[in-house]
Write a protein that holds these residues in place. Structure first.
Motif, PDB file in Angstrom:
ATOM      1  N   GLN A  48       0.620  12.657  -3.252  1.00 49.51           N
ATOM      2  CA  GLN A  48      -0.618  13.429  -3.267  1.00 49.51           C
ATOM      3  C   GLN A  48      -0.396  14.830  -2.701  1.00 49.51           C
ATOM      4  O   GLN A  48      -0.988  15.799  -3.182  1.00 49.51           O
ATOM      5  CB  GLN A  48      -1.703  12.671  -2.503  1.00 49.51           C
TER       6      GLN A  48
ATOM      7  N   TRP B 197     -10.848  -0.015  -5.097  1.00 58.79           N
ATOM      8  CA  TRP B 197     -10.163   0.452  -3.879  1.00 58.79           C
ATOM      9  C   TRP B 197      -9.048   1.433  -4.220  1.00 58.79           C
ATOM     10  O   TRP B 197      -8.917   2.488  -3.596  1.00 58.79           O
ATOM     11  CB  TRP B 197      -9.617  -0.747  -3.108  1.00 58.79           C
TER      12      TRP B 197
ATOM     13  N   ALA C 297      -7.320  -1.749   4.116  1.00 60.55           N
ATOM     14  CA  ALA C 297      -6.127  -1.070   4.638  1.00 60.55           C
ATOM     15  C   ALA C 297      -5.391  -1.930   5.662  1.00 60.55           C
ATOM     16  O   ALA C 297      -4.178  -1.772   5.869  1.00 60.55           O
ATOM     17  CB  ALA C 297      -6.507   0.266   5.253  1.00 60.55           C
TER      18      ALA C 297
ATOM     19  N   GLN D  39       0.802  -1.220   0.000  1.00 61.99           N
ATOM     20  CA  GLN D  39       0.000   0.000   0.000  1.00 61.99           C
ATOM     21  C   GLN D  39       0.840   1.278   0.000  1.00 61.99           C
ATOM     22  O   GLN D  39       0.352   2.334  -0.411  1.00 61.99           O
ATOM     23  CB  GLN D  39      -0.966  -0.030   1.182  1.00 61.99           C
TER      24      GLN D  39
ATOM     25  N   VAL E 251       2.300   7.330  -1.127  1.00 61.93           N
ATOM     26  CA  VAL E 251       1.005   7.866  -1.544  1.00 61.93           C
ATOM     27  C   VAL E 251       0.796   9.253  -0.943  1.00 61.93           C
ATOM     28  O   VAL E 251       0.419  10.205  -1.639  1.00 61.93           O
ATOM     29  CB  VAL E 251      -0.143   6.917  -1.135  1.00 61.93           C
ATOM     30  N   ASN E 252       1.066   9.386   0.348  1.00 62.95           N
ATOM     31  CA  ASN E 252       0.867  10.679   1.008  1.00 62.95           C
ATOM     32  C   ASN E 252       1.786  11.752   0.426  1.00 62.95           C
ATOM     33  O   ASN E 252       1.373  12.903   0.217  1.00 62.95           O
ATOM     34  CB  ASN E 252       1.103  10.545   2.513  1.00 62.95           C
TER      35      ASN E 252
ATOM     36  N   VAL F 141     -13.177  -0.069   2.799  1.00 63.68           N
ATOM     37  CA  VAL F 141     -11.873   0.532   2.526  1.00 63.68           C
ATOM     38  C   VAL F 141     -10.934   0.316   3.703  1.00 63.68           C
ATOM     39  O   VAL F 141      -9.759  -0.032   3.540  1.00 63.68           O
ATOM     40  CB  VAL F 141     -12.024   2.040   2.222  1.00 63.68           C
TER      41      VAL F 141
ATOM     42  N   SER G 299     -10.519   4.695  -5.507  1.00 59.85           N
ATOM     43  CA  SER G 299     -11.150   5.490  -4.451  1.00 59.85           C
ATOM     44  C   SER G 299     -10.143   6.388  -3.743  1.00 59.85           C
ATOM     45  O   SER G 299     -10.525   7.375  -3.112  1.00 59.85           O
ATOM     46  CB  SER G 299     -11.829   4.564  -3.430  1.00 59.85           C
ATOM     47  N   GLN G 300      -8.849   6.052  -3.868  1.00 57.90           N
ATOM     48  CA  GLN G 300      -7.792   6.864  -3.281  1.00 57.90           C
ATOM     49  C   GLN G 300      -7.172   7.826  -4.289  1.00 57.90           C
ATOM     50  O   GLN G 300      -6.161   8.464  -4.015  1.00 57.90           O
ATOM     51  CB  GLN G 300      -6.696   5.956  -2.727  1.00 57.90           C
TER      52      GLN G 300
ATOM     53  N   GLU H   2     -16.814   3.040   3.521  1.00 55.66           N
ATOM     54  CA  GLU H   2     -15.663   3.404   4.343  1.00 55.66           C
ATOM     55  C   GLU H   2     -15.177   2.201   5.143  1.00 55.66           C
ATOM     56  O   GLU H   2     -13.969   1.993   5.306  1.00 55.66           O
ATOM     57  CB  GLU H   2     -16.028   4.550   5.284  1.00 55.66           C
TER      58      GLU H   2
END
Length: 318
Positions: free
Chosen positions: A198, A251, A289, A189, A194-195, A285, A254-255, A282
């Motif tokens: 973004q 999934w 995670a 993941q 990702v953070n 999801v 959705s991110q 939610e």
């Protein structure tokens, strides 16, 4: 989530579900791309090193000529292979890809890996590699972007870049990648990546989003976990009357992460594309995670050579 697309600053839009073409065999990739465009795919992900761009280009050309789609409706991605990182080799490599794909421009051109190889060499021994000190990836990135004025590429990006390597680009060049294409799925993941992306406005595209079970045997490990057989994903798929693949794609989308699942089968192509209509709760999801294994299917071990320049720690900065 129907019709999700990434909106770019210049008005271009990247479809969030595309067709991957890695491992698509000669003789079948033509039909795969042709059928994908017919059922609604508008993003085709390619790379020169896959060895199938000429066949892909013929399928694209035939569908445009048939009136199935127009060029401006398509988003075509390709990648600069590692043996063409020197300044004098970048444009010829791009021109070769455009010729094979029968295109006047690419929507997105990626640096495939931040690892330089000698021109015309494979990756068999350490002698095939260029010392990264002599050909650093920020220089290649600068030289790629300097082609912008020629109109051959609309967006530039990278692939297999870590947070550390992205920071090097951002701190040492004036060009921000539009996209970072990396392995991403519920077993990998990469929350920090990702953070960061973004937050920096770098779009992420997930390759091998379904676990790449059809990758070559030398890239597999005995007893490795099979993503599509995960029980949590299976339960959610049952709840939604969907497939495991659809759940995973939905999934990721959705991110805000686009995906490029590869399939040469029409029914699976349709099924994967239909993921855009699937909405996860939610709770669902959050359940996904919790199954992160930090497990790479594309480990990068093929870059590690005796007396070579790299370790896995160097490649992934872990």
């Amino acid at each position: 989530m129907s019709n999700i697309r990434l909106q770019c600053a210049n008005g271009d839009s990247l479809p969030m579900i595309g067709l991957g073409t890695w491992k698509a065999k000669p003789g079948e990739v033509y039909e795969a791309v042709k059928s994908a465009i017919e059922v609604g795919y508008r993003h085709i992900d390619c790379a020169s090193v896959y060895g199938n761009e000429a066949e892909i280009g013929q399928a694209i050309a035939d569908q445009i000529n048939a009136g199935t789609v127009s060029r401006d409706e398509l988003w075509i991605t390709s990648k600069l292979w590692c043996d063409s990182f020197a300044a004098e080799d970048i444009k010829p490599a791009l021109i070769s890809t455009l010729h094979d794909l029968q295109l006047e421009y690419l929507d997105l051109y990626l640096m495939h890996w931040p690892i330089p190889l000698k021109k015309g060499h494979g990756m068999r021994t350490a002698d095939d590699f260029v010392d990264p000190v002599l050909l650093p990836y920020p220089d290649t990135w600068l030289n790629m972007n300097q082609l912008s004025a020629e109109g051959l590429v609309r967006h530039y990006g990278v692939s297999n870049f870590t947070v550390k390597k992205l920071k090097v680009l951002l701190e040492n060049t004036p060009f921000k990648p539009a996209v970072n294409q990396v392995e991403l799925h519920p077993y990998l993941q990469q929350a920090d990546l990702v953070n960061f992306c973004q937050g920096a406005g770098i779009h992420l595209t997930a390759y091998s989003p379904l676990g790449s079970s059809d990758r070559p045997d030398p890239l597999k490990q005995a007893g490795e976990p099979v993503l599509l057989e995960n029980s949590v994903i299976g339960e959610i798929a049952k709840e939604l009357s969907a497939s495991a693949a659809q759940v995973i794609i939905a999934w990721l989308n959705s991110q805000g992460i686009s995906t490029i699942p590869k399939s040469t089968h029409l029914d699976r192509q349709k099924q994967n594309l239909d993921s855009r209509h699937l909405n996860l709760s939610e709770e669902q999801v959050n359940k996904i995670a919790e199954i992160d294994l930090a497990r790479r299917y594309i480990t990068g071990e093929f870059w590690i050579k005796d007396e070579g320049f790299y370790t896995l720690e160097d490649i992934w900065d872990e």
